[in-house]
Design a protein around this motif. Structure first.
Motif, PDB file in Angstrom:
ATOM      1  N   MET A 188       5.618  -0.821 -17.361  1.00 16.43           N
ATOM      2  CA  MET A 188       4.496  -1.339 -16.813  1.00 16.43           C
ATOM      3  C   MET A 188       4.265  -2.863 -16.600  1.00 16.43           C
ATOM      4  O   MET A 188       4.223  -3.411 -15.403  1.00 16.43           O
ATOM      5  N   VAL A 189       4.535  -3.444 -18.037  1.00  9.83           N
ATOM      6  CA  VAL A 189       4.406  -4.638 -17.945  1.00  9.83           C
ATOM      7  C   VAL A 189       5.522  -5.731 -17.625  1.00  9.83           C
ATOM      8  O   VAL A 189       5.415  -6.714 -17.067  1.00  9.83           O
ATOM      9  N   ASP A 190       6.589  -5.254 -17.520  1.00 10.90           N
ATOM     10  CA  ASP A 190       7.700  -6.170 -17.299  1.00 10.90           C
ATOM     11  C   ASP A 190       7.767  -6.466 -15.662  1.00 10.90           C
ATOM     12  O   ASP A 190       7.668  -7.582 -15.422  1.00 10.90           O
TER      13      ASP A 190
ATOM     14  N   SER B   8       3.823  -3.064  -4.599  1.00  8.79           N
ATOM     15  CA  SER B   8       3.109  -2.724  -5.840  1.00  8.79           C
ATOM     16  C   SER B   8       1.881  -1.707  -5.519  1.00  8.79           C
ATOM     17  O   SER B   8       1.506  -0.775  -6.238  1.00  8.79           O
ATOM     18  N   GLY B   9       1.364  -1.932  -4.290  1.00 12.57           N
ATOM     19  CA  GLY B   9       0.536  -0.937  -3.416  1.00 12.57           C
ATOM     20  C   GLY B   9       1.103   0.542  -3.370  1.00 12.57           C
ATOM     21  O   GLY B   9       0.381   1.364  -3.758  1.00 12.57           O
ATOM     22  N   LEU B  10       2.293   0.627  -2.931  1.00 10.30           N
ATOM     23  CA  LEU B  10       2.939   1.599  -2.786  1.00 10.30           C
ATOM     24  C   LEU B  10       2.991   2.587  -4.169  1.00 10.30           C
ATOM     25  O   LEU B  10       2.757   3.858  -4.169  1.00 10.30           O
ATOM     26  N   ARG B  11       3.605   1.764  -5.127  1.00  5.39           N
ATOM     27  CA  ARG B  11       3.715   2.561  -6.309  1.00  5.39           C
ATOM     28  C   ARG B  11       2.481   2.998  -6.923  1.00  5.39           C
ATOM     29  O   ARG B  11       2.309   4.175  -7.335  1.00  5.39           O
TER      30      ARG B  11
ATOM     31  N   GLY C 245       1.364   7.101  -7.424  1.00  4.52           N
ATOM     32  CA  GLY C 245       1.170   7.584  -8.844  1.00  4.52           C
ATOM     33  C   GLY C 245       2.101   8.237  -9.508  1.00  4.52           C
ATOM     34  O   GLY C 245       3.118   7.715  -9.780  1.00  4.52           O
ATOM     35  N   ALA C 246       1.982   9.641  -9.726  1.00  2.00           N
ATOM     36  CA  ALA C 246       3.093  10.422 -10.318  1.00  2.00           C
ATOM     37  C   ALA C 246       4.247  10.509  -9.595  1.00  2.00           C
ATOM     38  O   ALA C 246       5.438  10.255 -10.265  1.00  2.00           O
ATOM     39  N   GLN C 247       4.341  10.149  -8.370  1.00  2.00           N
ATOM     40  CA  GLN C 247       5.649  10.248  -7.582  1.00  2.00           C
ATOM     41  C   GLN C 247       6.210   8.875  -7.484  1.00  2.00           C
ATOM     42  O   GLN C 247       7.030   8.597  -6.835  1.00  2.00           O
ATOM     43  N   ALA C 248       5.759   7.766  -8.122  1.00  2.00           N
ATOM     44  CA  ALA C 248       6.082   6.503  -7.891  1.00  2.00           C
ATOM     45  C   ALA C 248       7.675   6.256  -8.497  1.00  2.00           C
ATOM     46  O   ALA C 248       8.372   5.327  -8.299  1.00  2.00           O
TER      47      ALA C 248
END
Length: 188
Positions: free
Chosen positions: A66-68, A108-111, A115-118
């Motif tokens: 998440m942070v990277d 980023s918005g797509l991800r 959600g779970a499908q990211a």
């Protein structure tokens, strides 16, 4: 969160990002350019090192995953802001930077939406090349302040345009992969 070397490096990069513009407020001229270049190149290097160490030493984590990318995007986008300002909103640089910012926010918005499908939007080799070209372009443009040669500015601008082109291609690829999940039915 586990305090592993990769996570620490990502956090340091994330914390450094908002302080990047302060370099130009605290110092002037070549000193500011030298410090900024060292900070940006150091941050770029830690991006590679934290991923390598995480995989090599089996220190991958959800927190790191998440942070990277947040740290990477924060440093690149803030540095782009500074570079574009330094060159007086030069049209080609401003357009290239705008494309890069749009794509980063869009993906980023797509991800977030997926959600779970990211996981369908895994980082591709071309996206890694895109990031590398962005970081080299920004480094060259920051370094321009140290040597003030037109050829360096031209090289940095050309690399930034290449980065923007790669940004468009990888953004389109991510959109195509996300498209089945964006339909009303929400099913691929």
């Amino acid at each position: 969160m586990r305090w592993t070397l990769p996570n620490i490096l990502s956090i340091l990069r994330l914390v450094a990002a908002p302080f990047f513009p302060a370099i130009y407020v605290l110092w002037e001229g070549a000193l500011a350019g030298g410090i900024a270049l060292a900070v940006f190149v150091g941050a770029s290097a830690t991006d590679w090192v934290d991923g390598y160490v995480a995989r090599r030493w089996n220190q991958t984590s959800r927190f790191g995953a998440m942070v990277d990318p947040i740290a990477d995007k924060a440093m690149v986008l803030i540095a782009l802001l500074v570079v574009v300002a330094q060159f007086g909103l030069a049209p080609v640089m401003t357009l290239a930077a705008g494309v890069i910012v749009f794509r980063e926010v869009f993906v980023s918005g797509l991800r977030e939406f997926l959600g779970a499908q990211a996981g369908q939007l895994k980082v591709t080799k071309l996206a890694k090349w895109k990031t590398t070209v962005q970081m080299v372009a920004i480094s060259v443009l920051i370094g321009h302040g140290l040597v003030a040669q037109p050829a360096v500015e031209l090289l940095g601008t050309a690399l930034l345009v290449l980065a923007a082109a790669l940004t468009l291609v990888t953004g389109a690829d991510y959109f195509a992969k996300a498209w089945p999940y964006l339909r009303e039915e929400g099913q691929p």
